[in-house]
Design an enzyme around this catalytic site. Sequence first.
Site, PDB file in Angstrom:
ATOM      1  N   ASP A 100      -9.494   3.389  -6.533  1.00 25.20           N
ATOM      2  CA  ASP A 100      -8.370   2.590  -7.053  1.00 25.20           C
ATOM      3  C   ASP A 100      -8.470   2.364  -8.561  1.00 25.20           C
ATOM      4  O   ASP A 100      -9.540   2.072  -9.089  1.00 25.20           O
ATOM      5  CB  ASP A 100      -8.339   1.212  -6.365  1.00 25.20           C
ATOM      6  CG  ASP A 100      -7.774   1.294  -4.959  1.00 25.20           C
ATOM      7  OD1 ASP A 100      -7.489   2.408  -4.478  1.00 25.20           O
ATOM      8  OD2 ASP A 100      -7.622   0.217  -4.344  1.00 25.20           O
ATOM      9  N   ASP A 132      -3.735   5.525   3.854  1.00 17.45           N
ATOM     10  CA  ASP A 132      -5.033   5.098   3.313  1.00 17.45           C
ATOM     11  C   ASP A 132      -6.196   5.578   4.195  1.00 17.45           C
ATOM     12  O   ASP A 132      -5.978   6.235   5.220  1.00 17.45           O
ATOM     13  CB  ASP A 132      -5.013   3.565   3.153  1.00 17.45           C
ATOM     14  CG  ASP A 132      -5.739   3.102   1.904  1.00 17.45           C
ATOM     15  OD1 ASP A 132      -6.632   3.821   1.419  1.00 17.45           O
ATOM     16  OD2 ASP A 132      -5.417   2.000   1.405  1.00 17.45           O
TER      17      ASP A 132
END
Length: 404
Positions: free
Chosen positions: A226, A171
């Site tokens: 996302d 991430d």
Amino acid sequence: MDCFSLSLPLFLLVLSTVSAGAASGINQNGKLGESRPRRDLLDNGLGRTPQMGWNNYNHFPTQLNEELIRQTADAMVSTGLAALGYEYINLDDRWAEQNRDSQGNLVPNATRFPSGIKALADYVHSKGLKIGIYGDAGTLTCAKTMPGSLGYEEQDANTFASWEIDYLKYDNCHNDGIRPQERYGKMSKALLATGRPIFFSLCEWGDANPATWAPSIGNSWRTTGDIKDTWGSMISKADLNDMWASYAGPGGWNDPDMLEVGNGNMTTEEYRCHFSLWSLAKAPLILGCDIRSVDNDTFELVSNKEVIAVNQDVLGIQGKKVNRTGDLEVWSGPLSGNRVAVVLINRGLSTATVTAEWSDIGLNSSVIVDARDLWQHSTTTTIQYQVNATLDSHACKMYVLTPQ
Ligand SMILES: *[C@@H]1O[C@H](CO)[C@@H](O)[C@H](O)[C@H]1NC(C)=O
Ligand SMILES: *[C@@H]1O[C@H](CO)[C@@H](O)[C@H](O)[C@H]1NC(C)=O
Ligand SMILES: *[C@@H]1O[C@H](CO)[C@@H](O)[C@H](O)[C@H]1NC(C)=O
Ligand SMILES: *[C@@H]1O[C@H](CO)[C@@H](O)[C@H](O)[C@H]1NC(C)=O
Ligand SMILES: *[C@@H]1O[C@H](CO)[C@@H](O)[C@H](O)[C@H]1NC(C)=O
Ligand SMILES: *[C@@H]1O[C@H](CO)[C@@H](O)[C@H](O)[C@H]1NC(C)=O
């Protein structure tokens, strides 16, 4: 060069030449896309087709623990999904304790993973599956409940390898503004140096156009922020991801984020569009629902062998949006064996007929095909000039056309 006349061995020759660093410029996508850019690929042998598996985040963003992972691995096998190619069982954020140990090692959360990650990996491997873990190219992960790997790349890669981890989702939070090429590049080298093949999934959210630099660093790269379990979110991710189509191919894939199919806030037809578009676009097929209690509609979608076969086709060319009339769209891409995959989709609010002309999808008007409807599992023989379908709002059709 017309891709539909390109033979498979020639294609592979071209690809290996390109990945060896020769100039590109050969139009492998025919009219479906521009030239494939030159690809300098991460040499870990993984991701020859898009990765398939499961990750807890979309359904269980916070309730991660070893019981869930074991039960999910069991369900992957007992439902038959493993046999269809879903192989990675991936943990997301929140798997570790807040602090490293006195030697600087990451420590699994003792409440969530009392048996430790190595024992869990052994269990997942005993099922014939692979296990993935999560890290962050910054000082803290996004949930802020565990350390990031910035400055600890080698140590953490070695920890993952010692646990026999097969996949790393990496991430982008708390990154101190350091260039992603540098941060992701360091972890890529560290993973390679372990000697263990570890699939490297970059989760950089598409911020610095990773398609243009990530193929030499990872096996997939997020092109978007996302996804959420809504039609609007899903379809906007598909559109953003589409811009980078020409950069995808065997060894490295565009990633519009994990699947929401089965999470309950879209209709079955909307989820059918989601799964069809992800498959056509050669996106990773990482399930995000609770597969321990998968309902029949969801299972029918994610277990469709013919749709999965489009995603896993050896040519590895990402299908693209090739025509749009208002809310009515045609998406298409070439498959091995001179076949063509087509998705017709109605993004509007009322029923309408969507048509793919041969000129839209790179077929010569003289070509006669057999059209396989991948959701109806039926074949219509001897079709020429176009395929069409009358579709309800947010519905789609998916075909494979095989020239006679
Ligand atoms: C460890 O797991 C427990 C149980 O889920 C949770 O309450 C705690 O917040 C976790 N610790 C960290 C640092 O995430
Ligand atoms: C469910 O979908 C609707 C329609 O797209 C959206 O307005 C709503 O926010 C979604 N709910 C959740 C929990 O995602
Ligand atoms: C789901 O499918 C199973 C097996 O095909 C069947 O036995 C069951 O009745 C179905 N359940 C529902 C709610 O349709
Ligand atoms: C797109 O579809 C429209 C309507 O069928 C057609 O007029 C147009 O020629 C198509 N465009 C391309 C590039 O094929
Ligand atoms: C279409 O196919 C015919 C017959 O094979 C061929 O003569 C023609 O040149 C082709 N047209 C195009 C645009 O490729
Ligand atoms: C749909 O396709 C069929 C044959 O494939 C054709 O006869 C029909 O005219 C087409 N319909 C529309 C609305 O284009």
